[in-house]
Design a protein around this motif. Structure first.
Motif: not given
Length: 257
Positions: A193-209
């Motif tokens: 009885x749960x639900x999940x929501x993802x929010x994001x903007x690929x252009x703002x990623x802090x990942x380097x690799x």
């Protein structure tokens, strides 16, 4: 009470049983909070409207695209509406994000809540704008109650392993800063009885690799093929921030940066 020689009837104090008049959800909370104090929020753009519609259908949602389009705000608003409502199975909201680029906060002092305090400030301001309160003190009490009764709690991806989220709405914010392994681990934590929501903007990623940066795209392909998920993309036409911020964001996008 006796007055002018006449015995006046004594009013009996009526004591209600603990929890009388409260819903099952409210009984679980030490200080019941309902939807009644919330402002009504309406979608401001076409894609915000699509988000609302997909949410009301019961869909899991992956909201992605341009910054400043209100993705996290409307996700948190709809989540609070459901958690504080009486006719849903949801009892808690978990706000999950990577707190620092290294995704490790163990070296910081305090418990998990202390470590994530600075990252909670934007969400606190969002919640404040959703409720009608007479003054700042009343709002502080409301927000304290929401947190103390675990209606809203903040989690780092560093602490999510081994956890199962039941009867909850999980909001994964700034999901572009998570690699595929983290995203894969998070979605498998969704319980009954749960639900999940993802929010994001690929252009703002802090990942380097490179292999980490592309993880979100691989994850998006997977959930995009699932009937349980609706993908809602936000563009520059959905920017709701006003004035200088909106102008800057549009100019930045047009410059390809």
């Amino acid at each position: 009470m006796r007055r002018s020689g006449v015995n006046m009837p004594v009013k009996k104090k009526v004591t209600k049983a603990p929890g009388a008049g409260m819903t099952a959800k409210q009984k679980k909370r030490r200080k019941p909070i309902s939807q009644e104090g919330m402002f009504s929020v309406e979608p401001l753009t076409d894609n915000q409207k699509i988000f609302f519609e997909e949410w009301d259908k019961g869909q899991m949602i992956y909201a992605y695209g341009v910054a400043g389009t209100g993705k996290t705000f409307i996700a948190l608003y709809k989540a609070l509406q459901d958690v504080l409502g009486d006719n849903t199975p949801y009892e808690k909201i978990y706000l999950v994000r990577s707190l620092v680029p290294s995704r490790e906060i163990g070296f910081l002092p305090g418990d998990a809540d202390d470590k994530s305090f600075l990252y909670q400030v934007p969400y606190k301001k969002m919640v404040q704008s959703m409720f009608s309160m007479p003054d700042d003190n009343a709002y502080e009490m409301l927000y304290h109650n929401l947190k103390s009764q675990d209606t809203i709690s903040f989690w780092s991806t560093s602490f999510i392993r081994g956890t199962t989220f039941d009867n909850a709405i999980i909001i994964i914010d700034e999901c572009q800063n998570l690699n595929f392994h983290e995203l894969d681990s998070i979605i498998t934590r969704v319980g009954q009885d749960s639900r999940i929501v993802f929010c994001g903007d690929q252009a703002q990623t802090d990942l380097v690799k490179t292999n980490e940066r592309t993880g979100i795209l691989d994850f998006q392909k997977i959930i995009g093929s699932m009937e349980e998920f609706s993908l809602v993309e936000f563009g520059i036409e959905d920017i709701v921030r006003s004035g200088l911020v909106k102008s800057y964001l549009i100019s930045k996008i047009n410059a390809g940066l």
